[in-house]
Design a protein around this motif. Structure first.
Motif, mmCIF file in Angstrom:
data_model
loop_
_atom_site.group_PDB
_atom_site.id
_atom_site.type_symbol
_atom_site.label_atom_id
_atom_site.label_comp_id
_atom_site.label_asym_id
_atom_site.label_seq_id
_atom_site.Cartn_x
_atom_site.Cartn_y
_atom_site.Cartn_z
ATOM 1 N N LEU A 5 1.254 1.537 2.467
ATOM 2 C CA LEU A 5 0.239 2.332 2.248
ATOM 3 C C LEU A 5 0.520 2.565 0.509
ATOM 4 O O LEU A 5 1.416 3.042 -0.185
ATOM 5 C CB LEU A 5 0.319 3.739 2.911
ATOM 6 C CG LEU A 5 -0.678 4.866 2.183
ATOM 7 C CD1 LEU A 5 -1.910 4.422 2.396
ATOM 8 C CD2 LEU A 5 -0.236 6.069 2.831
ATOM 9 N N ALA A 41 -0.468 8.650 5.544
ATOM 10 C CA ALA A 41 0.950 8.433 5.780
ATOM 11 C C ALA A 41 1.424 8.944 6.964
ATOM 12 O O ALA A 41 2.448 8.354 7.721
ATOM 13 C CB ALA A 41 1.599 9.128 4.558
ATOM 14 N N TYR A 46 3.142 3.137 8.622
ATOM 15 C CA TYR A 46 3.376 2.179 7.629
ATOM 16 C C TYR A 46 4.901 1.931 7.531
ATOM 17 O O TYR A 46 5.745 2.638 7.851
ATOM 18 C CB TYR A 46 2.827 2.655 6.307
ATOM 19 C CG TYR A 46 1.387 2.831 6.123
ATOM 20 C CD1 TYR A 46 0.571 1.682 6.046
ATOM 21 C CD2 TYR A 46 0.719 4.189 6.748
ATOM 22 C CE1 TYR A 46 -0.803 1.893 5.934
ATOM 23 C CE2 TYR A 46 -0.873 4.033 6.594
ATOM 24 C CZ TYR A 46 -1.472 2.704 6.134
ATOM 25 O OH TYR A 46 -2.948 2.989 6.202
ATOM 26 N N ILE A 49 5.660 3.396 1.676
ATOM 27 C CA ILE A 49 4.762 3.756 0.922
ATOM 28 C C ILE A 49 4.753 3.852 -0.625
ATOM 29 O O ILE A 49 5.954 3.842 -1.254
ATOM 30 C CB ILE A 49 4.505 5.485 1.318
ATOM 31 C CG1 ILE A 49 4.186 5.713 2.616
ATOM 32 C CG2 ILE A 49 3.614 6.176 0.288
ATOM 33 C CD1 ILE A 49 4.329 7.024 3.196
#
Length: 229
Positions: A5, A41, A46, A49
């Protein structure tokens, strides 16, 4: 495929970074504000990040702290033009796993991403389990009897807290302070609404109940309880 992300308000920079990372076989989603980044998030499963410090309205360091307070353990690489020692310390203290100062070489970004992913694989937290209920802290995937449950961020946060205290009572005050970071006043009805929705998803008809109300005390997640309300 590894999912990243990217939270970067400079849309041109975000496009370039996204393209470069995709060419390295990463799957990349890009958003441009903390308001978009926070739900992504918390719900997007994910592996890493990449977060820019200088975001509009709410900056990256504030978002990083809030994500960690919500229990997110996904590695975070902070990008920033701030290169002072105090800034680097502040970023790391807030919960970032690494810190890269702009401008940077793309190869260095790649090296730091790969290092964080290796470290994350080695330190991945174990799943939480109660009866046939499992919760993956890393991916935020929750399953009951093998079926994935579609939980809101608040429902997930409540359930994770209950599972980490499985077998013990979690009071309304604890829920208020940990999930809403607020006093209990005026939160009772909101808390009850979230708890009803969570129970409906977690304990469908015919399944043994796992969330139990303890009169005058709070809630407990367990396979059985004698003091349900």
């Amino acid at each position: 495929m590894t999912k990243i992300l990217l939270i970067e308000d400079d849309q041109k920079a975000a496009r370039l970074l996204k393209r470069g990372l995709q060419e390295e076989d990463f799957a990349v989603d890009a958003v441009h504000s903390a308001e978009e980044g926070e739900p992504a998030a918390l719900t997007g499963d994910y592996d890493l990040i990449v977060l820019d410090w200088m975001l509009p309205a709410k900056d990256g360091i504030t978002l990083c702290g809030e994500l960690r307070a919500r229990g997110l353990t996904t590695p975070i690489l902070m990008l920033t033009a701030r290169d002072g020692l105090g800034d680097r310390i502040a970023g790391l203290d807030t919960g970032a796993d690494d810190y890269l100062t702009k401008p940077f070489a793309f190869d260095e970004l790649l090296a730091r991403i790969r290092a964080l992913l290796r470290r994350s694989t080695l330190t991945q937290p174990p799943p939480l389990k109660v009866a046939d209920l499992t919760l993956e802290p890393q991916s935020h995937v929750v399953k009951r009897a093998g079926q994935v449950l579609d939980l809101t961020p608040k429902e997930y946060a409540i359930l994770e807290l209950l599972m980490r205290q499985a077998g013990h009572v979690v009071s309304r005050q604890q829920l208020a302070e940990r999930i809403w970071t607020a006093d209990l006043i005026a939160l009772d009805n909101l808390m009850d609404a979230h708890m009803r929705n969570l129970r409906r998803k977690l304990d469908p008809e015919g399944m043994p109940r796992l969330i139990h109300t303890v009169r005058g005390q709070g809630f407990r997640l367990a396979e059985a309880a004698d003091d349900d309300a």
